[in-house]
Design a protein around this motif. Structure first.
Motif, short mmCIF file in Angstrom:
data_model
loop_
_atom_site.label_atom_id
_atom_site.label_comp_id
_atom_site.label_asym_id
_atom_site.label_seq_id
_atom_site.Cartn_x
_atom_site.Cartn_y
_atom_site.Cartn_z
N ALA A 68 0.86 -1.18 0.00
CA ALA A 68 0.00 0.00 0.00
C ALA A 68 0.91 1.24 0.00
O ALA A 68 1.99 1.21 0.58
CB ALA A 68 -0.88 0.00 1.24
N PRO A 69 0.57 2.35 -0.70
CA PRO A 69 -0.71 2.62 -1.37
C PRO A 69 -0.73 2.27 -2.85
O PRO A 69 -1.65 2.70 -3.55
CB PRO A 69 -0.86 4.12 -1.16
CG PRO A 69 0.55 4.62 -1.27
CD PRO A 69 1.42 3.56 -0.63
N GLU A 73 -3.95 3.07 -5.63
CA GLU A 73 -3.85 3.91 -6.83
C GLU A 73 -4.29 3.14 -8.07
O GLU A 73 -4.96 3.69 -8.95
CB GLU A 73 -2.41 4.41 -6.97
CG GLU A 73 -2.00 5.36 -5.84
CD GLU A 73 -0.52 5.66 -5.83
OE1 GLU A 73 0.24 4.97 -6.56
OE2 GLU A 73 -0.10 6.58 -5.08
N LYS A 74 -3.93 1.86 -8.15
CA LYS A 74 -4.36 1.05 -9.29
C LYS A 74 -5.86 0.78 -9.23
O LYS A 74 -6.52 0.65 -10.26
CB LYS A 74 -3.57 -0.26 -9.32
CG LYS A 74 -2.14 -0.11 -9.81
CD LYS A 74 -1.47 -1.45 -10.00
CE LYS A 74 -0.09 -1.30 -10.66
NZ LYS A 74 -0.21 -0.86 -12.07
N ILE A 87 -16.06 0.30 -2.40
CA ILE A 87 -14.64 -0.04 -2.27
C ILE A 87 -14.33 -0.30 -0.80
O ILE A 87 -14.72 0.49 0.07
CB ILE A 87 -13.75 1.09 -2.82
CG1 ILE A 87 -13.92 1.21 -4.34
CG2 ILE A 87 -12.28 0.84 -2.46
CD1 ILE A 87 -13.25 2.44 -4.93
N GLY A 88 -13.64 -1.40 -0.54
CA GLY A 88 -13.30 -1.74 0.83
C GLY A 88 -11.84 -2.08 1.00
O GLY A 88 -11.14 -2.41 0.04
N VAL A 89 -11.36 -1.97 2.23
CA VAL A 89 -10.00 -2.39 2.56
C VAL A 89 -10.08 -3.35 3.75
O VAL A 89 -10.90 -3.17 4.64
CB VAL A 89 -9.06 -1.21 2.88
CG1 VAL A 89 -8.84 -0.35 1.65
CG2 VAL A 89 -9.60 -0.37 4.03
N SER A 90 -9.22 -4.33 3.75
CA SER A 90 -9.24 -5.36 4.80
C SER A 90 -7.88 -5.47 5.46
O SER A 90 -6.84 -5.36 4.79
CB SER A 90 -9.64 -6.71 4.18
OG SER A 90 -9.69 -7.72 5.15
N GLU A 96 -3.25 3.30 7.62
CA GLU A 96 -3.37 2.76 6.26
C GLU A 96 -4.77 3.01 5.68
O GLU A 96 -4.91 3.26 4.47
CB GLU A 96 -3.07 1.25 6.28
CG GLU A 96 -1.61 0.96 6.56
CD GLU A 96 -1.35 -0.46 7.06
OE1 GLU A 96 -0.18 -0.89 7.04
OE2 GLU A 96 -2.32 -1.14 7.50
N ILE A 97 -5.78 2.96 6.53
CA ILE A 97 -7.15 3.26 6.09
C ILE A 97 -7.24 4.73 5.66
O ILE A 97 -7.79 5.06 4.60
CB ILE A 97 -8.17 2.97 7.21
CG1 ILE A 97 -8.23 1.46 7.49
CG2 ILE A 97 -9.55 3.49 6.83
CD1 ILE A 97 -9.00 1.11 8.75
#
Length: 261
Positions: A68-69, A73-74, A87-90, A96-97
């Motif tokens: 990340a990140p 970006e992609k 869109i989610g992040v795990s 980082e969030i």
């Protein structure tokens, strides 16, 4: 999961069902990126959509913060080509969030969901401020391992250990005595609601403003989880469950995870 087998099974089911009845969620996994050409995120998204037999995916996650990140970006490029519902992040920590959200915001996008390990035995996403950040920014927090892979279901104790040699036995086996004592205490609270032990950690996670992800291998697992929605815990019950869990002092951070700080 299962090198794509889970998507294949789900795809077979969806082809016999009304697509509009379901919210489809899947992930981009950084460690598998090199298997895909071009924009790895877009390629993995399109591969998943093809296997699932759908045009668009409702929730698309970045599985973990490796590199990340870069992948966020992609993902912005992917979102320009495809209609991603959310869109989610795990397994991201608070910094980082925030970083991922800043990148998305610059492109007119936002994080809609965060998925982290969160249970009575692992409240680091709360202690670190992640839950508060999600509330303030209209982000749904998906809590996984709410039942700690069955450790908080009441099914396992010193007389009924986890299957020998299993990952769960390796993770929780040394804490069975503490788990047994904790589940007995939770069972007393469950009686007040005419509920099962396994329903209380789910009800707790809901009361904390999160959306639990429940692993189910039997029909009654689904039914019990659905009924847990109806349980309304008092503030005192929530406080007691958390105090009991702190007293148990069981480390449930798994090898793929980190403490959220």
């Amino acid at each position: 999961y299962g090198m794509g087998k889970s998507e294949e099974v789900l795809g077979e089911f969806l082809r016999t069902s009304n697509r509009e009845d379901f919210i489809i969620s899947t992930k981009f996994t950084p460690q598998l990126a090199e298997m895909f050409e071009g924009n790895n995120v877009t390629s993995m998204y399109e591969n998943s959509a093809e296997i699932l037999g759908v045009e668009d995916i409702d929730i698309f996650w970045i599985h973990n913060p490796v590199d990340a990140p870069k992948w966020t970006e992609k993902l912005v490029e992917t979102a320009k080509e495809h209609e991603i519902g959310m869109i989610g992040v795990s397994n991201h920590n608070l910094a980082e969030i925030k970083q991922a959200n800043e990148i998305l915001n610059e492109a007119g996008l936002k994080i809609g969901a965060v998925q982290n390990h969160y249970s009575l035995l692992n409240r680091s996403s709360e202690d670190s401020g992640i839950l508060e950040y999600c509330r303030e920014n209209d982000i749904i927090f998906f809590s996984y391992m709410v039942l700690e892979q069955g450790a908080l279901s009441g099914k396992y104790d010193t007389a009924h250990p986890f299957p020998e040699g299993s990952d769960r036995a390796n993770a929780y086996g040394d804490s069975l005595a503490e788990i047994e004592e904790l589940n007995k205490a939770i069972a007393e609270i469950a009686k007040n609601h005419e509920a099962k032990v396994a329903q209380l950690p789910i009800a707790w996670a809901i009361a904390k403003g999160t959306l639990p992800i429940i692993g189910a291998t039997k029909v009654h697992h689904v039914e019990d989880a659905a009924d847990a929605i109806k349980i309304e815990l008092s503030d005192d019950e929530i406080k007691k469950m958390e105090e009991l869990s702190d007293k148990a002092n069981i480390n449930t951070v798994r090898i793929w995870e980190k403490e959220m700080k």
